[in-house]
Design an enzyme around this catalytic site. Structure first.
Site, PDB file in Angstrom:
ATOM      1  N   HIS A  46       0.821  -1.201   0.000  1.00  0.00           N
ATOM      2  CA  HIS A  46       0.000   0.000   0.000  1.00  0.00           C
ATOM      3  C   HIS A  46       0.864   1.265   0.000  1.00  0.00           C
ATOM      4  O   HIS A  46       1.633   1.495   0.919  1.00  0.00           O
ATOM      5  CB  HIS A  46      -0.876  -0.017   1.266  1.00  0.00           C
ATOM      6  CG  HIS A  46      -1.814   1.118   1.400  1.00  0.00           C
ATOM      7  ND1 HIS A  46      -1.809   1.964   2.486  1.00  0.00           N
ATOM      8  CD2 HIS A  46      -2.821   1.542   0.593  1.00  0.00           C
ATOM      9  CE1 HIS A  46      -2.768   2.847   2.359  1.00  0.00           C
ATOM     10  NE2 HIS A  46      -3.399   2.618   1.222  1.00  0.00           N
ATOM     11  N   HIS A  88      -0.755  10.910  -1.979  1.00  0.00           N
ATOM     12  CA  HIS A  88      -2.057  10.514  -1.445  1.00  0.00           C
ATOM     13  C   HIS A  88      -2.960  11.686  -1.096  1.00  0.00           C
ATOM     14  O   HIS A  88      -4.101  11.771  -1.545  1.00  0.00           O
ATOM     15  CB  HIS A  88      -1.874   9.636  -0.201  1.00  0.00           C
ATOM     16  CG  HIS A  88      -3.174   9.236   0.417  1.00  0.00           C
ATOM     17  ND1 HIS A  88      -3.818   9.995   1.376  1.00  0.00           N
ATOM     18  CD2 HIS A  88      -3.982   8.167   0.185  1.00  0.00           C
ATOM     19  CE1 HIS A  88      -4.947   9.398   1.711  1.00  0.00           C
ATOM     20  NE2 HIS A  88      -5.071   8.297   1.010  1.00  0.00           N
TER      21      HIS A  88
HETATM   22  O1  G3P Z   1      -5.957   0.777  -2.181  1.00  0.00           O
HETATM   23  C1  G3P Z   1      -6.777   0.983  -1.098  1.00  0.00           C
HETATM   24  C2  G3P Z   1      -6.489   2.198  -0.303  1.00  0.00           C
HETATM   25  O2  G3P Z   1      -5.350   2.852  -0.792  1.00  0.00           O
HETATM   26  C3  G3P Z   1      -7.601   3.140  -0.261  1.00  0.00           C
HETATM   27  O3  G3P Z   1      -7.444   4.134   0.722  1.00  0.00           O
HETATM   28  O4  G3P Z   1      -6.939   6.393   1.474  1.00  0.00           O
HETATM   29  O5  G3P Z   1      -5.154   4.707   1.435  1.00  0.00           O
HETATM   30  O6  G3P Z   1      -5.990   5.660  -0.676  1.00  0.00           O
HETATM   31  P1  G3P Z   1      -6.337   5.259   0.727  1.00  0.00           P
HETATM   32 CA    CA Z   2      -4.695   4.524  -2.263  1.00  0.00          CA
END
Ligand code: G3P
Ligand code: CA
Length: 295
Positions: A46, A88
């Site tokens: 992630h 992000h």
């Molecule tokens: O890929 C799933 C996740 O990244 C979604 O939440 O806020 O971390 O982009 P976020």
């Molecule tokens: Ca994400």
């Protein structure tokens, strides 16, 4: 008139061609199947291996690679002058030194800065001094690192409501960097978003791409989603076996059962729990911990 043997040769050649070049529709939707065939959920880093390196930087991609993790997830947004960057938050505050470098530019929205301005920022020091000098990568540069590592990409279109037309911009960069050829589309690329319209747009413009919807739609609505998304990717807090099974019963736009990748699970017990619920993939900041927990 063709002889029997020449027809046989033609048939053999056609068969060979089909073997090396499956149709786009067949190839797409296989992006996850190849990895989950062994029965264990896929492990997806992630924002890169973001427990160990600053999120969404090239260092986080390389850290995932060093850990032996094939899949990385990222977040794509757009600068004032139209460059796609990997970050992000919709502001630069948390993960760069923008407040210090540009003190009079509050609230430091990504969309208010040019690519050249963002390229000056330090995207590593907030995470630890050893990461000083890491940059917010452009999507092009990011793709080259993922490619060089032989990795695969779960690309998130982040906050597309802030960036009208970003889907087309992303597709142009993917194509320019060679990521829309058959080998990438067949198993190395998934495009996802929390915005259903954005996912649908990608599917309509490039139907061969494997797509994912981030969220937990009502079970009754899942058939509508299955028209344009191959994956339903929910928060681990909303998972149920019934919901996962309902997704698995449906076929997506490429004729394969929908798959379910959950986020964000960073501990061994959590990984085992969601595996036992039946997920196909786990999106995690600590991919080594999750991989090891899955055995
Ligand atoms: O890929 C799933 C996740 O990244 C979604 O939440 O806020 O971390 O982009 P976020
Ligand atoms: Ca994400």
């Amino acid at each position: 008139m063709k002889t029997r043997s020449s027809l046989t040769v033609v048939a053999a050649l056609l068969g060979a061609a089909l073997l090396v070049a499956p149709s786009a529709a067949t190839a797409a939707g296989q992006a996850h199947e190849a990895d989950t065939r062994h029965g264990r959920p896929l492990v997806i880093a992630h924002r890169g291996a973001s427990a160990y390196a600053p999120e969404n930087t090239l260092a986080a991609v390389d850290r995932a690679h060093d850990l032996g993790i094939d899949w990385v997830e990222n977040d794509v947004q757009r600068t004032r002058d139209g460059e796609l960057v990997v970050i992000h938050d919709d502001t630069l505050r948390r993960t760069t030194d923008a407040e210090r470098v540009f003190p009079d530019r509050a609230p430091w929205k990504v969309k208010d800065f040019t690519a050249a301005e963002i390229a000056r920022l330090d995207a590593g020091s907030w995470f630890g001094e050893r990461w000083a000098g890491a940059r917010v990568p452009t999507l092009s540069r990011y793709l080259r690192s993922v490619e060089a590592n032989g990795q695969k990409l779960l690309l998130e279109i982040k906050s597309p409501e802030l960036y009208p037309g970003i889907e087309g911009d992303i597709l142009r960069v993917l194509r320019a960097e060679g990521w829309l050829d058959r080998s990438h589309v067949a198993g190395r690329l998934v495009v996802q978003s929390f915005a259903a319209d954005s996912v649908r747009t990608v599917h309509e413009r490039r139907p061969e791409i494997t797509t994912g919807f981030l969220g937990t739609p009502e079970v009754a609505d899942l058939p509508d989603y299955a028209a344009f998304t191959d994956q339903i990717n929910p928060s681990h807090t909303s998972l149920t076996t019934a919901h996962i099974a309902a997704a698995h019963r449906l076929k997506g736009p490429h004729g394969r059962p929908l798959t379910v990748n959950t986020w964000t699970v960073d501990d061994a017990a959590g990984a085992v729990r969601v595996r036992d619920l039946g997920v196909d993939g786990i999106i995690t900041n600590s991919p080594d911990v999750v991989r090891d927990a899955l055995g």
